[in-house]
Write a protein that holds these residues in place. Structure first.
Motif, PDB file in Angstrom:
ATOM      1  N   SER A 163      16.512  -6.931  29.107  1.00 44.17           N
ATOM      2  CA  SER A 163      15.294  -6.688  29.883  1.00 44.17           C
ATOM      3  C   SER A 163      14.064  -7.263  29.172  1.00 44.17           C
ATOM      4  O   SER A 163      13.212  -7.905  29.789  1.00 44.17           O
ATOM      5  N   GLN A 167      11.802 -10.353  30.456  1.00 39.75           N
ATOM      6  CA  GLN A 167      10.368 -10.098  30.663  1.00 39.75           C
ATOM      7  C   GLN A 167       9.511 -11.212  30.061  1.00 39.75           C
ATOM      8  O   GLN A 167       8.582 -11.711  30.697  1.00 39.75           O
ATOM      9  N   TYR A 168       9.837 -11.609  28.826  1.00 39.41           N
ATOM     10  CA  TYR A 168       9.001 -12.598  28.136  1.00 39.41           C
ATOM     11  C   TYR A 168       9.427 -14.035  28.395  1.00 39.41           C
ATOM     12  O   TYR A 168       8.609 -14.949  28.289  1.00 39.41           O
ATOM     13  N   GLN A 171       8.600 -14.169  32.438  1.00 44.58           N
ATOM     14  CA  GLN A 171       7.332 -13.519  32.825  1.00 44.58           C
ATOM     15  C   GLN A 171       7.510 -12.579  34.034  1.00 44.58           C
ATOM     16  O   GLN A 171       6.807 -12.681  35.037  1.00 44.58           O
ATOM     17  N   ILE A 172       8.504 -11.681  33.925  1.00 48.56           N
ATOM     18  CA  ILE A 172       8.732 -10.658  34.961  1.00 48.56           C
ATOM     19  C   ILE A 172       8.303  -9.324  34.374  1.00 48.56           C
ATOM     20  O   ILE A 172       8.779  -8.932  33.313  1.00 48.56           O
ATOM     21  N   GLU A 173       7.426  -8.626  35.049  1.00 49.25           N
ATOM     22  CA  GLU A 173       6.879  -7.376  34.505  1.00 49.25           C
ATOM     23  C   GLU A 173       7.948  -6.296  34.312  1.00 49.25           C
ATOM     24  O   GLU A 173       8.043  -5.679  33.262  1.00 49.25           O
ATOM     25  N   ARG A 174       8.752  -6.067  35.362  1.00 47.11           N
ATOM     26  CA  ARG A 174       9.799  -5.024  35.287  1.00 47.11           C
ATOM     27  C   ARG A 174      11.130  -5.634  35.731  1.00 47.11           C
ATOM     28  O   ARG A 174      11.544  -5.474  36.888  1.00 47.11           O
ATOM     29  N   ASN A 207      14.319  -0.968  34.111  1.00 49.59           N
ATOM     30  CA  ASN A 207      14.336  -0.791  35.559  1.00 49.59           C
ATOM     31  C   ASN A 207      15.774  -0.979  36.036  1.00 49.59           C
ATOM     32  O   ASN A 207      16.158  -2.043  36.522  1.00 49.59           O
ATOM     33  N   SER A 301       8.236 -17.926  24.019  1.00 54.48           N
ATOM     34  CA  SER A 301       8.323 -16.558  24.558  1.00 54.48           C
ATOM     35  C   SER A 301       8.229 -15.479  23.478  1.00 54.48           C
ATOM     36  O   SER A 301       7.867 -14.342  23.763  1.00 54.48           O
ATOM     37  N   HIS A 306       9.550  -9.398  20.155  1.00 57.84           N
ATOM     38  CA  HIS A 306       9.316  -8.264  21.062  1.00 57.84           C
ATOM     39  C   HIS A 306      10.496  -7.288  21.040  1.00 57.84           C
ATOM     40  O   HIS A 306      10.303  -6.073  21.119  1.00 57.84           O
TER      41      HIS A 306
END
Length: 312
Positions: A163, A167-168, A171-174, A207, A301, A306
């Protein structure tokens, strides 16, 4: 940014690898350089064949080669001056930002664990494959081959680190996280799948959208697909076969073209303290060129940092 590439790894090395680097060098953003690792004389012979003057490519000599059939751990300890050994040394010393190879997959996986090591808290690093989706974009599926057998806790962690990676990288928030299974119902599947489902469901950091089936692999139902390396590898290679079958039958389609292994060129090792990409042993120049493009995105990224931050 320095993108290290193993010139000697792969069935068609060094010719295909160096030709891919030549192609990539003209498309690479000005902030990036390629570091090509291998037998210097062989690399320069191919440069000269193509009348190529390397302005953004550095060559680092490595005399030895780890062959495809060699035992990964033995080969790494016996051949520290191999292209893979030198590549990981440079990565560990932060002389390069990512190391990419079409060579011995086992040696790449073991090399990553021995040199830059797993991120603290990671149970098992995974190999993540990029799966094209109908309508555009990609999902990532992990694992696709590093861990044939996985405990539920390992699969649950794949959901979390996958996940963060999605995300990074995309560039998908959830990002939507799904468990690959033989049915959508919660109680379906093997004992491992049944034990993994509640672990993913309870994790508030992700999510989780539940189970998906094999028919959902390409239909944009999930951004992260969680499975063991045995199932993942079979699904991934089945997906890649669509392109070859279509080509032989004289059928061309934009989506099917994306299932061609050359379109991405590489898969990421997720869960280690650095950036590592593994390419197919049969990699062509086009595959290597595209892998280098994805390697650039992966470094940008900062996904592994992260992941480390989230776990510690």
């Amino acid at each position: 940014m320095k993108i290290a590439v193993d010139a000697m790894g792969g069935d068609l090395a060094p010719q295909a690898i160096v030709e891919g680097v030549i192609q990539a060098s003209s498309e690479l953003p000005s902030e990036a350089r390629i570091v090509l690792i291998g037998r210097e004389s062989a690399i320069w012979d191919i440069f000269n064949q193509h009348h190529f003057t390397p302005t953004n490519v550095d060559v680092v000599h490595a005399e030895d080669v780890i062959e495809m059939g060699e035992h990964p751990t033995k080969a790494l300890s016996q051949k520290p001056n191999s292209s893979i050994g030198v590549g990981f040394k440079l990565l560990k010393e932060k002389e390069v930002d990512i190391f990419c190879s079409a060579g011995n997959t086992g040696a790449m996986h073991v090399g990553a664990l021995f040199s830059i090591k797993a991120i603290e808290g990671i149970l098992r690093p995974a190999i993540a494959g990029f799966v094209p989706q109908v309508g555009g974009g990609y999902s990532i599926m992990l694992d696709i081959g590093a861990n044939a057998d996985c405990k539920p806790e390992v699969l649950a962690q794949f959901g979390e680190i996958g996940s963060i990676f999605a995300q990074y990288t995309f560039q998908i928030e959830r990002p939507r996280v799904a468990l690959m299974n033989i049915g959508e119902e919660e109680q379906k599947g093997s004992l491992t799948s049944q034990a993994t489902f509640p672990l993913l469901k309870q994790n508030k950091k992700i999510n989780f959208i539940g189970n998906i089936e094999g028919k959902d692999l390409f239909t944009n139902k999930a951004d992260v697909i969680v499975t063991d390396g045995f199932t993942g590898n079979i699904l991934f290679k089945l997906g890649e076969s669509l392109y070859e079958i279509s080509k032989k039958r004289g059928f061309q389609d934009d989506f099917i073209d994306q299932t061609n292994y050359e379109s991405i060129g590489g898969s990421s090792i997720i869960g280690v303290n650095g950036n590592v990409m593994i390419a197919h042993g049969i990699s062509s120049p086009l595959a290597i060129k595209n892998m280098i493009g994805w390697a650039y995105k992966q470094v940008k990224s900062k996904a592994y940092l992260h992941i480390a931050q989230a776990l510690n």
